[in-house]
Design a protein around this motif. Structure first.
Motif, PDB file in Angstrom:
ATOM      1  N   ASP A 172       0.770  -1.243   0.000  1.00 27.32           N
ATOM      2  CA  ASP A 172       0.000   0.000   0.000  1.00 27.32           C
ATOM      3  C   ASP A 172       0.802   1.296   0.000  1.00 27.32           C
ATOM      4  OD1 ASP A 172      -2.328  -1.328  -0.075  1.00 27.32           O
ATOM      5  OD2 ASP A 172      -2.711  -1.217   2.071  1.00 27.32           O
TER       6      ASP A 172
ATOM      7  N   SER B  40      -2.848  -1.249  -5.551  1.00 31.03           N
ATOM      8  CA  SER B  40      -3.075  -0.142  -4.611  1.00 31.03           C
ATOM      9  C   SER B  40      -2.053   0.967  -4.829  1.00 31.03           C
ATOM     10  CB  SER B  40      -2.989  -0.630  -3.169  1.00 31.03           C
ATOM     11  OG  SER B  40      -3.862  -1.718  -2.976  1.00 31.03           O
TER      12      SER B  40
ATOM     13  N   ASP C 197     -10.745   0.326  -2.706  1.00 29.73           N
ATOM     14  CA  ASP C 197      -9.755  -0.749  -2.795  1.00 29.73           C
ATOM     15  C   ASP C 197     -10.288  -2.027  -2.142  1.00 29.73           C
ATOM     16  OD1 ASP C 197      -7.357  -1.954  -3.421  1.00 29.73           O
ATOM     17  OD2 ASP C 197      -6.187  -0.948  -1.873  1.00 29.73           O
ATOM     18  N   GLU C 198      -9.689  -3.145  -2.524  1.00 30.55           N
ATOM     19  CA  GLU C 198     -10.043  -4.464  -1.982  1.00 30.55           C
ATOM     20  C   GLU C 198     -11.509  -4.770  -2.240  1.00 30.55           C
ATOM     21  OE1 GLU C 198      -7.799  -5.927   0.919  1.00 30.55           O
ATOM     22  OE2 GLU C 198      -6.223  -4.660   0.113  1.00 30.55           O
TER      23      GLU C 198
END
Ligand SMILES: Nc1ncnc2c1ncn2[C@@H]1O[C@H](COP(=O)(O)OP(=O)(O)OP(=O)(O)O)[C@@H](O)[C@H]1O
Ligand SMILES: [Mg+2]
Length: 409
Positions: free
Chosen positions: A14, A58, A167-168
């Protein structure tokens, strides 16, 4: 002198690494297409960037967001969705922040204060809101309305974009929550605003809003399941490939050419150099994996204290890193469905020129080669781990190295 404190490598997740490699097509897509087009009112789809763990999803969008923020755009932080949580709540909370950046918080207009109130309720109760009260607008429509409102404000400032990064996204396992999130974002992207053009004509334009979704490749199936066609019309999906060796070499070139500047005690900087042989060794060991590239670089940096990183430093450093490199590839393999993993293992055992669908299918115990077809297709199109050329080959070079050689040892 180099010390661990000065290392520019960052194998943690990240981060936006200081030693950056490649991904130029994605950076240019933002700078030269997505941002300028939406700023001038032309519709552009959202972007979905998927890839295996550690492929740099990311970091990529964080870098784009950082660049955008530096240009004065209104940017959400990376909105990570932890497993099993309500994504609408998270998004609502971040949108309220964005609204306050846009100055909407101090608006006295009744319509805006009502809207902010509705979104505050979503931030508190999330998706359950509309189900529970059974009246009033759905939670997601309030979110769309607020994104549009922030977009209008950005449009008034002329050169300001709104950038949302979720994200994710593979963690949004609830179908209902996922479809509401995608509709909330998609509706804001497709919204057309009537504006007055020169000559007093009214025209319809899009708002300066961009959405990036990042996550594991599985997300494409999940999003496709219920809202397939709509999703594809609203978001353009790409899967990250490993980095090119050329890009990795280029990223390390500053060390070789002019040295990487580190602060010295005298308030100035001293350069840390790298032997060309060390540069090549780092690139070879990392097999195109962004994470392994950072890891190999960091370990080589840590392996000595002189102003020159040598090929020996790379080897010594990698000695400690190999277990972590193995775990990285192992994690990617462990996540795969059994059949896909078996496919890769069978393919890896064959000599490169014999890697055809027929031979792999036979090795897997299928009677017809077409039985292995869907697995091959997934590994190529959805995951980009292999390519189905003649013969088949690996795109994911770390998986290839792991399954076909004694790498990383
Ligand atoms: N373009 C790049 N050049 C050099 N290093 C990179 C690049 N992109 C990412 N990295 C490094 O690779 C590592 C993994 O990056 P990142 O966390 O963005 O991957 P991810 O795809 O989001 O992984 P995950 O699926 O685990 O969330 C980080 O250490 C990051 O610094
Ligand atoms: Mg990530």
């Amino acid at each position: 002198m180099r010390t661990p404190l000065d290392s520019p490598f960052s194998p943690g997740s990240d981060t936006v690494p200081q030693v950056w490699a490649g991904r130029t097509a994605y950076l240019s897509d933002w700078r030269d297409a997505l941002r300028p087009r939406r700023l001038s009112g032309i519709h552009e789809r959202g972007r979905t960037i998927l890839g295996e763990a550690g492929s740099g999803k990311s970091s990529l969008v964080r870098r784009i967001a950082r660049e955008a923020a530096a240009a004065g755009d209104w940017v959400t932080p990376q909105i990570r969705i932890p497993s099993g949580t309500d994504p609408l709540k998270r998004l609502a909370a971040e949108l309220l922040e964005l609204a306050s950046t846009a100055g909407l918080g101090s608006a006295r207009e009744r319509r805006i204060t009502d809207l902010l109130g509705r979104v505050e309720t979503v931030a508190a109760s999330g998706i359950s809101l509309s189900l529970r009260t059974g009246r009033g607008p759905d939670a997601y429509t309030s979110l769309t309305d607020l994104i549009i409102e922030v977009g209008r404000e950005a449009m008034r400032r002329r050169n300001v974009m709104v950038l949302l990064h979720v994200d994710e996204v593979q963690n949004i396992t609830d179908d209902n929550a996922r479809s509401q999130l995608l509709v909330a974002l998609g509706d804001a992207l497709t919204h057309e605003e009537a504006v007055r053009a020169p000559g007093n004509r009214m025209i319809e334009r899009s708002l300066p809003i961009a959405v990036y979704l990042t996550g594991l490749p599985e997300f494409a199936d999940m999003a496709g399941a219920r809202t397939g066609a709509t999703f594809a019309r609203r978001f353009r999906t790409t899967i990250l490939d490993p980095l090119d060796d050329g890009d990795l070499m280029t990223a390390l070139q500053p060390f070789v050419a002019e040295g990487w500047p580190v602060n010295n005690n005298a308030g100035g900087t001293d350069p840390v150099f790298m032997e060309p042989a060390a540069q090549r060794a780092i690139v070879e060991l990392s097999c195109g994996e962004p994470f392994l590239f950072q890891l190999a670089g960091e370990r080589a940096w840590y392996a000595g204290t002189s102003n020159l990183i040598t090929a020996d430093d790379v080897r010594t450093g990698w000695h400690d890193a190999a277990a972590e490199a193995e775990a990285h590839v192992q994690r990617i393999l462990d996540r795969l469905p059994a059949r896909e993993r078996q496919f890769l293992e069978t393919m890896a055992k064959l000599p490169p020129e014999e890697r055809t669908l027929a031979r792999i299918a036979q090795g897997m115990g299928y009677t017809r080669s077409t039985d292995a077809g869907p697995t091959a297709q997934r590994l190529d199109s959805s995951r980009r781990i292999i390519h189905r050329g003649r013969p088949y080959g690996f795109r994911h070079r770390a998986i290839e190295a792991y399954l076909t050689s004694d790498w990383p040892w």
